[in-house]
Scaffold this motif. Structure first.
Motif, short mmCIF file in Angstrom:
data_model
loop_
_atom_site.label_atom_id
_atom_site.label_comp_id
_atom_site.label_asym_id
_atom_site.label_seq_id
_atom_site.Cartn_x
_atom_site.Cartn_y
_atom_site.Cartn_z
N LEU A 15 0.84 -1.19 0.00
CA LEU A 15 0.00 0.00 0.00
C LEU A 15 0.88 1.25 0.00
O LEU A 15 2.04 1.22 0.44
N VAL A 16 0.31 2.34 -0.46
CA VAL A 16 1.03 3.61 -0.44
C VAL A 16 0.90 4.22 0.95
O VAL A 16 -0.21 4.34 1.49
N ALA A 17 2.02 4.58 1.54
CA ALA A 17 2.03 5.13 2.91
C ALA A 17 1.31 6.48 2.93
O ALA A 17 1.56 7.34 2.07
N PRO A 18 0.42 6.70 3.88
CA PRO A 18 -0.41 7.91 3.89
C PRO A 18 0.36 9.22 4.04
O PRO A 18 -0.09 10.27 3.60
N ASN A 19 1.55 9.16 4.66
CA ASN A 19 2.34 10.38 4.82
C ASN A 19 3.62 10.34 3.98
O ASN A 19 4.54 11.12 4.22
N GLY A 20 3.67 9.39 3.06
CA GLY A 20 4.77 9.34 2.11
C GLY A 20 6.09 8.86 2.67
O GLY A 20 7.13 9.05 2.04
N ASP A 21 6.08 8.22 3.83
CA ASP A 21 7.32 7.75 4.45
C ASP A 21 7.09 6.34 4.97
O ASP A 21 6.47 6.15 6.02
N VAL A 22 7.59 5.35 4.25
CA VAL A 22 7.35 3.95 4.62
C VAL A 22 7.80 3.66 6.04
O VAL A 22 7.08 3.02 6.83
N GLY A 23 9.00 4.13 6.40
CA GLY A 23 9.54 3.84 7.72
C GLY A 23 8.74 4.49 8.83
O GLY A 23 8.40 3.86 9.83
N LEU A 77 -9.47 2.88 3.27
CA LEU A 77 -9.76 4.02 2.41
C LEU A 77 -8.55 4.37 1.56
O LEU A 77 -7.41 4.10 1.95
N VAL A 78 -8.80 4.98 0.42
CA VAL A 78 -7.72 5.37 -0.48
C VAL A 78 -7.90 6.84 -0.86
O VAL A 78 -8.98 7.26 -1.29
N ASP A 79 -6.85 7.61 -0.69
CA ASP A 79 -6.86 9.02 -1.07
C ASP A 79 -6.87 9.13 -2.58
O ASP A 79 -5.99 8.60 -3.27
N LYS A 80 -7.87 9.82 -3.12
CA LYS A 80 -8.02 9.89 -4.58
C LYS A 80 -6.88 10.63 -5.25
O LYS A 80 -6.53 10.34 -6.41
N SER A 140 -3.17 4.74 1.21
CA SER A 140 -4.18 4.01 1.98
C SER A 140 -4.18 4.48 3.43
O SER A 140 -3.14 4.73 4.02
N TYR A 141 -5.39 4.59 3.99
CA TYR A 141 -5.52 5.05 5.37
C TYR A 141 -6.86 4.58 5.92
O TYR A 141 -7.73 4.09 5.18
N ASN A 142 -7.04 4.73 7.22
CA ASN A 142 -8.34 4.43 7.83
C ASN A 142 -8.68 5.39 8.95
O ASN A 142 -9.66 5.18 9.66
N ALA A 143 -7.86 6.43 9.13
CA ALA A 143 -8.11 7.37 10.22
C ALA A 143 -7.64 8.77 9.85
O ALA A 143 -6.56 8.95 9.26
N HIS A 144 -8.45 9.75 10.22
CA HIS A 144 -8.08 11.16 10.06
C HIS A 144 -7.49 11.66 11.37
O HIS A 144 -7.93 11.28 12.46
N GLY A 149 -4.94 17.80 9.05
CA GLY A 149 -5.20 17.14 7.78
C GLY A 149 -4.46 15.82 7.59
O GLY A 149 -4.47 15.27 6.48
N ARG A 150 -3.87 15.30 8.63
CA ARG A 150 -3.12 14.04 8.53
C ARG A 150 -4.04 12.86 8.31
O ARG A 150 -5.19 12.85 8.76
N LYS A 151 -3.51 11.85 7.66
CA LYS A 151 -4.18 10.57 7.53
C LYS A 151 -3.23 9.48 8.01
O LYS A 151 -2.02 9.56 7.80
N TYR A 152 -3.79 8.47 8.67
CA TYR A 152 -2.99 7.38 9.22
C TYR A 152 -3.67 6.04 8.95
O TYR A 152 -4.90 5.97 8.79
#
Length: 300
Positions: free
Chosen positions: A200-208, A264-267, A272-276, A280-283
């Motif tokens: 999945l694509v990390a919601p904040n753009g940082d895999v680690g 959920l997936v950010d368009k 991918s995320y499931n929490a706001h 404006g962060r997603k996790y």
């Protein structure tokens, strides 16, 4: 000053479920789901206002620190549904009351004062330097170039150390980006074994760091509901399944080993995320066992 009697409770890396990763659900194999029970062992749970003190060990960028800081702030801050705050409220259903986690002190240790290879004793030493013992949880966060004993077979840990008049409650989570992302940053990285589906694509753009958030959420839930190895858990005291580790690998409805479940997936970003969260962060947060239903609770 302190006794040597302490315990460790670890996050369970996805690798530990690998023996069933190749099993796909089928209608012919379905059986009635058995209730998952975490027994309450009559111990003290953390409740009330709890300061979360952070010890940043090694080099983190300002953006990386902000991702984690915003997650901690989100635990008590209302956000659009589904939210980090609503996920954390599940802990209120555990006997003993609610714990309100608030951001406390921060210590930057960018000079690697204890070297780049740490043991559990090093973690306790670092955690004790905040001078926060009463009503606090001291968390050591290690950078991606720091090795910790047992890292990869565990993605994080929590425990306590008894002082003369109090107990130090601490936790550790490491950045696994360059060491073992297949174990500790899944599902943002392909697992080492099992089905090699696209990560999945990390919601904040940082895999680690997004992986660290998952493991930080795991140890925080375990710390609050089983701080002194006599709270809520299943199995042996030395290797307990706790509030989140009992639901390892589950992030959304319909999950099974190797599949996170519906998230959920950010368009715009495809993340991918499931929490706001705040700002404006997603996790992407792991499921947590709900003592009122005896099931793993997911936000979506």
């Amino acid at each position: 000053m302190m006794s040597s009697n302490y315990h460790l409770a670890t996050t369970v890396p996805f690798l530990l479920l690998i023996f069933i990763l190749s099993i796909q659900p089928s209608s012919s194999a379905l059986v009635k789901e058995q209730p998952l029970i975490l027994k309450y062992h009559n111990g003290t749970l953390l409740k009330g206002k709890i300061d979360v003190n952070l010890i940043w060990y090694g080099k983190f960028t300002p953006v990386q620190r902000t991702i984690i800081l915003d997650f901690i702030l989100s635990l008590q801050s209302p956000s659009p549904s589904p939210s980090v705050n609503s996920w954390w409220k599940i802990t209120e259903k555990y006997k003993g009351g609610a714990a309100a986690l608030v951001l406390g002190k921060q210590i930057l240790n960018e000079e690697y004062s204890l070297g780049k290879s740490l043991t559990d004793k090093h973690l306790i030493s670092l955690a004790s330097k905040t001078n926060g013992v009463i009503n606090s949880v001291n968390i050591v966060l290690t950078a991606n170039d720091v090795t910790v004993g047992g890292f990869c077979s565990r993605c994080g840990t929590h425990g306590s150390v008894r002082f003369k008049t109090s107990r130090l409650v601490y936790a550790w989570v490491g950045n696994s980006e360059t060491q073992c992302p297949g174990q500790c940053a899944w599902p943002f990285h392909q697992p080492i074994y099992g089905p090699q589906t696209a990560p999945l694509v990390a919601p904040n753009g940082d895999v680690g760091v997004d992986g660290m958030v998952i493991n930080l959420a795991t140890v925080l839930a375990g710390t609050i509901t089983n701080p002194f190895k006599n709270g809520y858990f299943q199995g042996p005291v030395t290797a307990p399944l706790e509030a989140v580790t009992a639901c390892t690998g589950v992030f959304g409805s319909g999950a099974y080993p190797g599949y996170t479940g519906e998230v959920l997936v950010d368009k715009e970003t495809g993340a991918s995320y499931n929490a706001h969260g705040v700002n404006g962060r997603k996790y992407l947060l792991p499921a947590m066992w709900d003592p009122t239903t005896s099931k793993c609770f997911t936000l979506v």
